[in-house]
Design a protein around this motif. Structure first.
Motif, PDB file in Angstrom:
ATOM      1  N   ASN A 192       8.000 -31.551 -63.309  1.00 12.06           N
ATOM      2  CA  ASN A 192       6.699 -31.335 -62.679  1.00 12.06           C
ATOM      3  C   ASN A 192       6.488 -32.259 -61.484  1.00 12.06           C
ATOM      4  N   LEU A 193       6.979 -33.498 -61.592  1.00 11.90           N
ATOM      5  CA  LEU A 193       6.852 -34.435 -60.474  1.00 11.90           C
ATOM      6  C   LEU A 193       7.614 -33.924 -59.258  1.00 11.90           C
ATOM      7  N   LYS A 194       8.834 -33.469 -59.477  1.00 11.58           N
ATOM      8  CA  LYS A 194       9.645 -32.965 -58.363  1.00 11.58           C
ATOM      9  C   LYS A 194       9.082 -31.657 -57.820  1.00 11.58           C
ATOM     10  N   ASN A 195       8.386 -30.906 -58.667  1.00  7.97           N
ATOM     11  CA  ASN A 195       7.847 -29.606 -58.269  1.00  7.97           C
ATOM     12  C   ASN A 195       6.460 -29.715 -57.643  1.00  7.97           C
ATOM     13  N   GLY A 196       5.942 -30.955 -57.524  1.00  6.76           N
ATOM     14  CA  GLY A 196       4.639 -31.160 -56.913  1.00  6.76           C
ATOM     15  C   GLY A 196       3.471 -30.929 -57.841  1.00  6.76           C
ATOM     16  N   GLN A 197       3.738 -30.694 -59.136  1.00  7.58           N
ATOM     17  CA  GLN A 197       2.667 -30.474 -60.116  1.00  7.58           C
ATOM     18  C   GLN A 197       2.290 -31.825 -60.732  1.00  7.58           C
ATOM     19  N   VAL A 198       1.607 -32.654 -59.934  1.00  5.44           N
ATOM     20  CA  VAL A 198       1.417 -34.047 -60.341  1.00  5.44           C
ATOM     21  C   VAL A 198       0.491 -34.178 -61.549  1.00  5.44           C
ATOM     22  N   LYS A 199      -0.524 -33.329 -61.653  1.00  7.46           N
ATOM     23  CA  LYS A 199      -1.414 -33.423 -62.812  1.00  7.46           C
ATOM     24  C   LYS A 199      -0.662 -33.074 -64.102  1.00  7.46           C
ATOM     25  N   ASN A 200       0.188 -32.067 -64.032  1.00  9.32           N
ATOM     26  CA  ASN A 200       1.012 -31.724 -65.198  1.00  9.32           C
ATOM     27  C   ASN A 200       1.995 -32.845 -65.515  1.00  9.32           C
ATOM     28  N   ALA A 201       2.522 -33.473 -64.454  1.00 11.64           N
ATOM     29  CA  ALA A 201       3.455 -34.583 -64.654  1.00 11.64           C
ATOM     30  C   ALA A 201       2.758 -35.737 -65.361  1.00 11.64           C
ATOM     31  N   ILE A 202       1.543 -36.070 -64.923  1.00 13.12           N
ATOM     32  CA  ILE A 202       0.789 -37.157 -65.561  1.00 13.12           C
ATOM     33  C   ILE A 202       0.544 -36.841 -67.026  1.00 13.12           C
TER      34      ILE A 202
ATOM     35  N   TYR B 285       7.161 -45.272 -65.105  1.00 11.46           N
ATOM     36  CA  TYR B 285       7.394 -45.268 -63.660  1.00 11.46           C
ATOM     37  C   TYR B 285       7.017 -43.910 -63.060  1.00 11.46           C
ATOM     38  N   GLY B 286       7.446 -42.828 -63.743  1.00 12.24           N
ATOM     39  CA  GLY B 286       7.112 -41.490 -63.254  1.00 12.24           C
ATOM     40  C   GLY B 286       5.617 -41.268 -63.203  1.00 12.24           C
ATOM     41  N   ARG B 287       4.907 -41.753 -64.217  1.00 15.23           N
ATOM     42  CA  ARG B 287       3.443 -41.616 -64.219  1.00 15.23           C
ATOM     43  C   ARG B 287       2.828 -42.379 -63.057  1.00 15.23           C
ATOM     44  N   GLY B 288       3.394 -43.562 -62.769  1.00 19.98           N
ATOM     45  CA  GLY B 288       2.888 -44.329 -61.640  1.00 19.98           C
ATOM     46  C   GLY B 288       3.026 -43.574 -60.334  1.00 19.98           C
ATOM     47  N   LEU B 289       4.195 -42.961 -60.110  1.00 17.60           N
ATOM     48  CA  LEU B 289       4.395 -42.178 -58.891  1.00 17.60           C
ATOM     49  C   LEU B 289       3.435 -40.988 -58.846  1.00 17.60           C
TER      50      LEU B 289
ATOM     51  N   ARG C   1       0.461 -40.126 -56.107  1.00 17.60           N
ATOM     52  CA  ARG C   1       0.431 -38.865 -55.367  1.00 17.60           C
ATOM     53  C   ARG C   1      -0.846 -38.082 -55.638  1.00 17.60           C
ATOM     54  N   ASN C   2      -1.506 -38.409 -56.755  1.00 19.27           N
ATOM     55  CA  ASN C   2      -2.755 -37.739 -57.100  1.00 19.27           C
ATOM     56  C   ASN C   2      -3.972 -38.519 -56.586  1.00 19.27           C
ATOM     57  N   GLY C   3      -3.711 -39.623 -55.852  1.00 20.86           N
ATOM     58  CA  GLY C   3      -4.794 -40.385 -55.238  1.00 20.86           C
ATOM     59  C   GLY C   3      -5.193 -41.650 -55.953  1.00 20.86           C
ATOM     60  N   ALA C   4      -4.688 -41.855 -57.194  1.00 17.93           N
ATOM     61  CA  ALA C   4      -5.031 -43.077 -57.940  1.00 17.93           C
ATOM     62  C   ALA C   4      -4.011 -44.157 -57.602  1.00 17.93           C
ATOM     63  N   VAL C   5      -4.130 -44.690 -56.396  1.00 20.04           N
ATOM     64  CA  VAL C   5      -3.097 -45.589 -55.873  1.00 20.04           C
ATOM     65  C   VAL C   5      -2.987 -46.872 -56.686  1.00 20.04           C
ATOM     66  N   ALA C   6      -4.110 -47.507 -57.007  1.00 16.59           N
ATOM     67  CA  ALA C   6      -4.070 -48.779 -57.736  1.00 16.59           C
ATOM     68  C   ALA C   6      -3.538 -48.597 -59.152  1.00 16.59           C
ATOM     69  N   GLU C   7      -3.995 -47.542 -59.842  1.00 14.49           N
ATOM     70  CA  GLU C   7      -3.503 -47.286 -61.193  1.00 14.49           C
ATOM     71  C   GLU C   7      -2.001 -47.009 -61.176  1.00 14.49           C
TER      72      GLU C   7
END
Length: 455
Positions: free
Chosen positions: A388-398, A416-420, A424-430
């Motif tokens: 999902n991360l590679k496919n741009g589905q960041v909410k599904n990845a999280i 680490y993947g959740r951090g990325l 990408r979903n806008g929660a930069v600090a988290e």
């Protein structure tokens, strides 16, 4: 991502010289076993530092009055014989020291030293092929050793780590008998990277401390720990456990050194880098290297005798994937699933490989099937998170990484993947916090994800 076999960083277990009788008149026997294991067939390249560290440390122990036995690249049988000889040299009241540098694995909250010929595919294999540190200390104690010292430099990521579900990173706390001192090169459950030098940071700083005598062992170890913490900017903090009831410090004295299978003293110079090969020649060399890999040869031999050996087919697929031979890995996983359409591990591994090479739709289908067969399968959630991360589905990845971490909070790739994904979903600090925590657990995680095509 069950096949993430990045060299963990090498787990290295080391048990070393910080001891001696209070006066030479006491004539207390001091015996040591020093082992450096570097040439593991499952690793992409031999480790450089374990042998160098073992040689240097053995020489320092000899100068400190230990009778030292050394060994390099020892098989399981050779390691067991070496530990038997160490126990036989222990006399009542003796000081006994063990140093092991190489790969270590924790299983059932015990730390195991791994021989170079270990065949580890399940957690049961760790207990079968590994050498339990607690057993070693217990046997030495049973022979009457008054002081047992274990300096453990085995917190490397290792190539066996994701072959079985219950793997935990780093080493476990040791339950040692009274009169023991154990030092790990890193905190419990954490791993470190090699520093690229001729010696690892742990042994390099330990040698400095040993060459500047301190009043007692605890002072020497404290100096070593502080130096390592500072040199690594706090990323590597050694852990010490002591049940000593007497004070000891190093006392120089003559001693003998017995080599097991070590080459002549001295560090061999690194070979000069070869000129780049043409693409076709490089490809042929890579194919030849795969064919000559001892693990692949063994598994291919089993498949030649029995093409329907699903276990051998699956294991060879794992090895191919760990070495970047993804097309061959997919072929083996295809065959495994054909032999057993309910092989959840094969579906998960094929999902991971397909995600790495960009076959994202097929990868997602495989991960979904793995989770249908085994709901709440952390590794499959981790793998689907990567898809999902590679496919741009960041909410599904999280969501996938969150679910995996609820099952296994130390799953570094999910952290680490959740951090990325969060960034990408806008929660930069988290996201930055997740990434920082993942890097603290595994310094190689950034390079690992870059290998997946994710930065």
């Amino acid at each position: 991502m069950i096949i993430r076999l990045a060299l963990l960083a090498i787990l290295t277990l080391a048990i070393t010289p910080l001891i001696e009788a209070a006066t030479a008149a006491e004539q207390t026997a001091r015996v040591a076993l020093v082992i450096g294991n570097a040439k593991y067939p499952d690793s992409e390249t031999p480790l450089k530092q374990p042998v160098n560290d073992a040689r240097e440390l053995a020489a320092e122990l000899q100068r400190a009055g230990f009778e030292v036995e050394t060994g390099e690249n020892l098989s399981g049988e050779a390691m067991r014989r070496a530990f038997d000889r160490l126990s036989a040299r222990v006399t009542p009241g003796a000081v006994a020291l063990v140093f092991f540098s190489g790969f270590g694995i924790q299983s059932n909250r015990q730390s195991y030293l791994i021989p170079v010929d270990a065949q580890i595919w399940t957690e049961a294999d760790v207990r079968r092929d590994g050498i339990s540190l607690e057993t070693v200390l217990g046997e030495i104690h049973g022979r009457g050793a008054a002081i047992k010292v274990a300096l453990l430099d085995a917190s490397r990521r290792n190539p066996f780590e994701r072959r079985f579900r219950s793997f935990s990173a780093g080493l476990a706390p040791v339950v040692a008998p009274n009169g023991s001192l154990v030092m790990y090169s890193a905190a419990l459950g954490s791993v470190v990277s090699d520093n690229g030098g001729e010696h690892g940071l742990f042994v390099a700083e330990l040698l400095k401390a040993l060459r500047a005598p301190a009043p007692n062992v605890e002072d020497t170890l404290s100096r070593t720990r502080l130096a390592i913490t500072r040199a690594s900017n706090g990323e590597q903090v050694p852990w010490v456990s002591s049940s000593l009831t007497e004070e000891f410090s190093l006392m120089p004295g003559p001693a003998a050194t017995v080599a097991l299978n070590a080459p002549p003293p001295g560090i061999e110079p690194a070979p000069a880098a070869a000129a780049p090969e043409p693409a076709s020649a490089a490809g042929a060399a890579a194919s030849l290297a795969l064919a000559e890999d001892p693990t692949i040869k063994t598994l291919s031999g089993k498949l030649a005798d029995n093409p329907d050996d699903a276990n051998a087919r699956y294991r060879r697929g794992q090895v191919y994937a760990s070495k970047g031979a993804y097309a061959l890995a997919v072929q083996d996983f295809d065959a495994t699933i054909k032999l057993n359409p309910r092989d959840v591990e094969a579906f998960n591994n094929r999902c991971w490989v397909r995600s790495v090479i960009g076959e994202l739709q097929a990868a997602l289908k495989d991960c979904n099937e793995a989770l249908r067969l085994r709901p709440n399968f952390a590794d499959a959630l981790d793998s689907r998170g990567l898809v999902n991360l590679k496919n741009g589905q960041v909410k599904n990845a999280i969501a996938d990484f969150d679910a995996a971490l609820k099952i296994d909070p130390r799953l570094t790739s999910s952290l680490y993947g959740r951090g990325l994904a969060k960034q990408r979903n806008g929660a930069v600090a988290e996201g930055a916090l997740d990434i920082s925590n993942a890097k603290a657990m595994d310094p190689n995680i950034v390079q690992e994800f870059a290998g997946y095509g994710v930065r």
